[in-house]
Design a protein around this motif. Structure first.
Motif, PDB file in Angstrom:
ATOM      1  N   GLU A 296       9.147   5.158  -0.671  1.00  0.00           N
ATOM      2  CA  GLU A 296       8.402   5.982   0.302  1.00  0.00           C
ATOM      3  C   GLU A 296       7.107   6.522  -0.058  1.00  0.00           C
ATOM      4  N   GLY A 297       6.280   6.572   0.837  1.00  0.00           N
ATOM      5  CA  GLY A 297       5.052   7.309   0.248  1.00  0.00           C
ATOM      6  C   GLY A 297       4.018   6.421  -0.298  1.00  0.00           C
ATOM      7  N   ALA A 298       4.331   5.028  -0.931  1.00  0.00           N
ATOM      8  CA  ALA A 298       3.475   4.160  -1.525  1.00  0.00           C
ATOM      9  C   ALA A 298       2.429   3.659  -0.444  1.00  0.00           C
ATOM     10  N   ILE A 299       1.330   3.180  -0.888  1.00  0.00           N
ATOM     11  CA  ILE A 299       0.338   2.539  -0.154  1.00  0.00           C
ATOM     12  C   ILE A 299       0.744   1.081   0.175  1.00  0.00           C
ATOM     13  N   PRO A 300       0.758   0.545   1.568  1.00  0.00           N
ATOM     14  CA  PRO A 300       1.208  -0.719   1.451  1.00  0.00           C
ATOM     15  C   PRO A 300       0.406  -1.837   1.118  1.00  0.00           C
ATOM     16  N   HIS A 301       1.116  -2.856   0.524  1.00  0.00           N
ATOM     17  CA  HIS A 301       0.236  -4.065  -0.084  1.00  0.00           C
ATOM     18  C   HIS A 301       0.609  -5.255   0.900  1.00  0.00           C
ATOM     19  N   GLY A 302       1.784  -4.918   1.963  1.00  0.00           N
ATOM     20  CA  GLY A 302       1.963  -6.144   2.744  1.00  0.00           C
ATOM     21  C   GLY A 302       3.271  -5.679   3.671  1.00  0.00           C
ATOM     22  N   ILE A 303       3.430  -6.562   4.485  1.00  0.00           N
ATOM     23  CA  ILE A 303       4.855  -6.352   5.478  1.00  0.00           C
ATOM     24  C   ILE A 303       5.722  -7.208   4.723  1.00  0.00           C
ATOM     25  N   GLN A 331      14.108  -9.661  10.015  1.00  0.00           N
ATOM     26  CA  GLN A 331      13.390  -8.382  10.440  1.00  0.00           C
ATOM     27  C   GLN A 331      12.322  -8.141   9.415  1.00  0.00           C
ATOM     28  N   ILE A 332      11.460  -7.046  10.069  1.00  0.00           N
ATOM     29  CA  ILE A 332      10.241  -6.887   9.246  1.00  0.00           C
ATOM     30  C   ILE A 332      10.006  -5.407   9.079  1.00  0.00           C
ATOM     31  N   PHE A 333       9.664  -4.895   7.662  1.00  0.00           N
ATOM     32  CA  PHE A 333       9.439  -3.866   7.306  1.00  0.00           C
ATOM     33  C   PHE A 333       7.934  -3.381   7.117  1.00  0.00           C
ATOM     34  N   GLY A 334       7.188  -2.586   7.488  1.00  0.00           N
ATOM     35  CA  GLY A 334       6.098  -1.906   7.040  1.00  0.00           C
ATOM     36  C   GLY A 334       5.007  -2.423   8.124  1.00  0.00           C
ATOM     37  N   LEU A 335       5.352  -2.901   9.051  1.00  0.00           N
ATOM     38  CA  LEU A 335       4.375  -3.297  10.137  1.00  0.00           C
ATOM     39  C   LEU A 335       3.698  -2.213  10.983  1.00  0.00           C
ATOM     40  N   ASN A 336       4.313  -1.270  11.304  1.00  0.00           N
ATOM     41  CA  ASN A 336       3.837  -0.044  12.016  1.00  0.00           C
ATOM     42  C   ASN A 336       2.763   0.455  10.982  1.00  0.00           C
ATOM     43  N   GLU A 337       2.938   0.720   9.754  1.00  0.00           N
ATOM     44  CA  GLU A 337       2.147   1.282   8.890  1.00  0.00           C
ATOM     45  C   GLU A 337       0.682   0.746   8.814  1.00  0.00           C
ATOM     46  N   VAL A 338       0.825  -0.630   8.776  1.00  0.00           N
ATOM     47  CA  VAL A 338      -0.374  -1.513   8.650  1.00  0.00           C
ATOM     48  C   VAL A 338      -1.102  -1.372   9.960  1.00  0.00           C
ATOM     49  N   ARG A 339      -0.366  -1.385  11.109  1.00  0.00           N
ATOM     50  CA  ARG A 339      -0.922  -1.423  12.404  1.00  0.00           C
ATOM     51  C   ARG A 339      -1.746  -0.196  12.453  1.00  0.00           C
ATOM     52  N   PRO A 349       0.503   5.605   4.392  1.00  0.00           N
ATOM     53  CA  PRO A 349       1.460   5.086   3.456  1.00  0.00           C
ATOM     54  C   PRO A 349       2.985   4.914   4.092  1.00  0.00           C
ATOM     55  N   TYR A 350       3.730   4.023   3.536  1.00  0.00           N
ATOM     56  CA  TYR A 350       5.015   3.754   3.932  1.00  0.00           C
ATOM     57  C   TYR A 350       5.767   5.105   4.201  1.00  0.00           C
ATOM     58  N   ARG A 351       6.530   5.233   5.455  1.00  0.00           N
ATOM     59  CA  ARG A 351       7.106   6.416   5.863  1.00  0.00           C
ATOM     60  C   ARG A 351       8.636   6.328   5.228  1.00  0.00           C
ATOM     61  N   ALA A 352       9.016   5.448   4.727  1.00  0.00           N
ATOM     62  CA  ALA A 352      10.432   5.404   4.388  1.00  0.00           C
ATOM     63  C   ALA A 352      10.662   4.302   3.248  1.00  0.00           C
ATOM     64  N   GLN A 353      11.751   4.344   2.686  1.00  0.00           N
ATOM     65  CA  GLN A 353      11.870   3.510   1.458  1.00  0.00           C
ATOM     66  C   GLN A 353      12.812   2.401   1.657  1.00  0.00           C
ATOM     67  N   LEU A 354      12.715   1.319   1.505  1.00  0.00           N
ATOM     68  CA  LEU A 354      13.613  -0.069   1.487  1.00  0.00           C
ATOM     69  C   LEU A 354      14.004  -0.416   0.324  1.00  0.00           C
ATOM     70  N   SER A 355      15.548  -0.452   0.340  1.00  0.00           N
ATOM     71  CA  SER A 355      16.212  -0.937  -0.931  1.00  0.00           C
ATOM     72  C   SER A 355      17.236  -1.871  -0.577  1.00  0.00           C
ATOM     73  N   ALA A 356      17.501  -2.902  -1.313  1.00  0.00           N
ATOM     74  CA  ALA A 356      18.499  -4.030  -1.157  1.00  0.00           C
ATOM     75  C   ALA A 356      20.076  -3.715  -1.346  1.00  0.00           C
ATOM     76  N   ILE A 357      20.652  -4.270  -0.329  1.00  0.00           N
ATOM     77  CA  ILE A 357      22.033  -3.908  -0.312  1.00  0.00           C
ATOM     78  C   ILE A 357      22.670  -5.262  -1.083  1.00  0.00           C
ATOM     79  N   GLY A 358      23.322  -5.135  -2.345  1.00  0.00           N
ATOM     80  CA  GLY A 358      23.598  -6.561  -2.678  1.00  0.00           C
ATOM     81  C   GLY A 358      22.411  -7.527  -3.185  1.00  0.00           C
ATOM     82  N   HIS A 359      22.456  -8.534  -3.136  1.00  0.00           N
ATOM     83  CA  HIS A 359      21.419  -9.630  -3.201  1.00  0.00           C
ATOM     84  C   HIS A 359      20.429  -9.914  -1.941  1.00  0.00           C
ATOM     85  N   LEU A 360      19.046  -9.829  -2.221  1.00  0.00           N
ATOM     86  CA  LEU A 360      18.305 -10.096  -1.208  1.00  0.00           C
ATOM     87  C   LEU A 360      17.050 -10.771  -1.482  1.00  0.00           C
TER      88      LEU A 360
END
Length: 580
Positions: A296-303, A331-339, A349-360
């Protein structure tokens, strides 16, 4: 008196070569022979950890398996948990899908067929009085369509007439030195084709843990490059186009995207639950034990597009984190920030944090390519008089959310988000009349397929009924493929004609949704093994009333609208049930 203690189980306590389906334990001589053979001879063993050397990975995570003519190695639709390398001989892979594929009957499956109106009506008086009846004649007739044979490695399905199959169906030959099955193994996805042995063959089978470690520690990256190139060439474009954002992408831009996307892997295959903690109020520290994909708060490098696995979305909340949603495959994360950054003077910046549940596994599309795609889609949308399906507000890209953050965290923590048809009972409406159980029994010849009991989350109870998971681990070790994913609607069902009662599926199910039962004939007598005379057992579970015209009988029978089936991968469905 001191409490009893045991050592924590480890992955290599039981080598892969000693599991069900293996013929003999891997020896050091066989491992050394493999290390002298490409591609293993090109792997840099110096980069591996001392605790996980390449030699030990092959010794413990691989096995050499022999197949006879016609033996089915993998089936289209089976859940992948290992990859294969052809050591000797030839194998055949089917080239076409759909109606041109090998029929389900000869693969040990049943062809789903809905009951007629009169058949459904006659269930009210025509069901057997004793439980778990099987027609012996039907079981015998099924053996004429497909056959099983028992080897030192276990029970296998095999094709009786290989030459007839080769004449009727399109196949391709894979010779010594070829890999197959690696995409399904690493992505925890279903096999896309059936592969069978042409003549006698010998294959090396490596489970996903071994492949993962080789990819992680091989400094030369030969195997990783091979697998990534195969995915780029065969499947990446098709995977991206499953989202409407990429559906109208011009071919030239799609080629650039395919060439530049990054593949990322997070989490641990071995851990069934990477964390377990208490949720208090609106605060949750659950995300603390999960690998962070995006901060969260990082500058997007991609979706980020989820390829396999599940991901948690959380935001800073006082000194902890609050779960606000989760993402499932596709499903996709980060598209709204890039748009939004397209119309701003600076990156958003990313408005939230994305974390893996188990293996991803995830695919990351760089920002410049996303911006080019967004501009192209906006131009196409403006030229069209009809709203385009590439609208940026597509539900397929939105995370799954509900109003109650604590309930959302509980659903994620207990893995119920795996369900594509999660049974939920609203206890504030339920009167415990058991009409749902009786309806299930009526639809299944007086044999109910679920138990009205399970964990309680707020006012909701999740009964012991099959979730029809996104990642159904119950399918992984079935030796005959009797438990499989139906190709018509994706439901997980069991073929009574090929279930041998090994109980692997029941042991693997983390939700206690599969039961082993004694089976009987129409007279109520136990059916026994013809050789050992021991009573036969088979696995039973909820099949979502696959042969009933009206769908799940339990849901239709509830007089108080208290029982629901929820697809945890669909945002609208989840919100409708849990936000009422």
């Amino acid at each position: 008196m001191s409490e009893p203690s045991i050592s924590r189980p480890r992955r290599w306590d039981k080598p892969f070569s000693l599991e069900a389906g293996s013929e003999a334990e891997m020896t050091d001589v066989e491992v050394e022979a493999l290390l002298c053979k490409k591609p293993f001879s090109e792997i840099d063993a110096s980069g591996f950890k001392r605790s996980i050397p390449l030699h030990d990975i092959l010794r413990n995570d691989a096995r050499i398996v022999g197949f006879d003519d016609g033996d089915i190695i993998v089936r289209r639709g089976d859940w992948g948990n290992s990859a294969f390398f052809v050591l000797a001989g030839n194998v055949r892979v089917e080239l076409e899908g759909g109606e041109s594929s090998l029929p389900d009957e000869i693969l040990g499956r049943r062809r789903s067929q809905s009951k007629s109106f009169w058949q459904s009506l006659s269930q009210l008086w025509g069901n057997h009085r004793v439980p778990e009846v099987r027609e012996v004649a039907v079981l015998r007739d099924s053996q004429s369509l497909q056959s099983t044979r028992t080897t030192s490695g276990g029970t296998r399905i095999y094709l009786q007439e290989v030459s007839a199959v080769l004449d009727k169906y399109r196949t391709a030959q894979l010779k010594e030195g070829h890999w197959f099955g690696e995409l399904a193994a690493l992505g925890r996805t279903s096999r896309v084709a059936t592969v069978f042995s042409e003549g006698v063959s010998q294959l090396l089978e490596i489970r996903w843990q071994g492949i993962r470690d080789i990819l992680r520690y091989d400094q030369n990256g030969g195997l990783k490059a091979y697998i990534e190139n195969v995915f780029r060439e065969r499947a990446l474009a098709a995977f991206l186009r499953t989202d409407s954002l990429f559906q109208d992408c011009p071919q030239e831009l799609m080629e650039r995207i395919v060439a530049q996307v990054e593949f990322q892997t997070f989490g641990n295959y071995d851990a069934s639950r990477p964390f377990k903690d208490m949720v208090q109020g609106n605060q949750s520290s659950s995300a603390a034990g999960e690998p962070v994909i995006v901060e969260e708060g990082a500058i997007p490098h991609g979706i980020v597009m989820i390829r396999s696995g599940l991901a948690r979305i959380s935001q800073q909340y006082y000194n902890g984190r609050r779960t606000i949603g989760y993402l499932s495959p596709g499903q996709i994360f980060g598209l709204n920030e890039v748009r939004d950054a397209l119309h701003a003077d600076s990156p958003v910046p990313y408005r939230a944090q994305l974390s893996a549940i188990g293996h991803l596994n995830a695919v990351v599309v760089p920002v410049p390519l996303v911006e080019a795609l967004l501009l192209q889609n906006q131009g196409a949308h403006q030229k069209s008089a009809v709203p385009s399906h590439t609208s940026l507000s597509q539900d397929s890209r939105q995370s799954v959310k509900i109003k109650d953050d604590a309930l959302l965290s509980q659903l994620i923590d207990q893995d119920f988000v795996q369900g594509t048809s999660l049974m939920v009972i609203d206890l504030e409406r339920c009167t415990r009349c058991d009409d749902c159980v009786r309806a299930c029994a009526t639809a299944h010849d007086n044999n109910p397929r679920f138990i009205r009991h399970g964990p309680i989350l707020n006012q909701y109870m999740v009964p012991n009924a099959c979730l029809h998971c996104v990642d159904p681990v119950c399918m992984i070790e079935c030796p005959t493929g009797a438990i499989f994913r139906d190709h018509g609607n994706g439901d997980i069902v069991i073929n009574e004609q090929t279930c041998i009662g090994c109980a692997q599926c029941a042991s693997n199910c983390p939700f206690d949704a599969i039961r082993m039962v004694d089976i009987r004939d129409s007279a109520g007598e136990l059916i026994v093994d013809s050789k050992t005379l021991a009573p036969l057992t088979q696995a039973t579970k909820c099949d979502l009333c696959i042969d009933q015209r009206g769908g799940p009988a339990c849901e239709r029978a509830c007089p108080h609208d208290a029982l629901f089936r929820v697809n945890m991968q669909e945002s609208a469905n989840v919100q409708e049930v849990f936000s009422r």
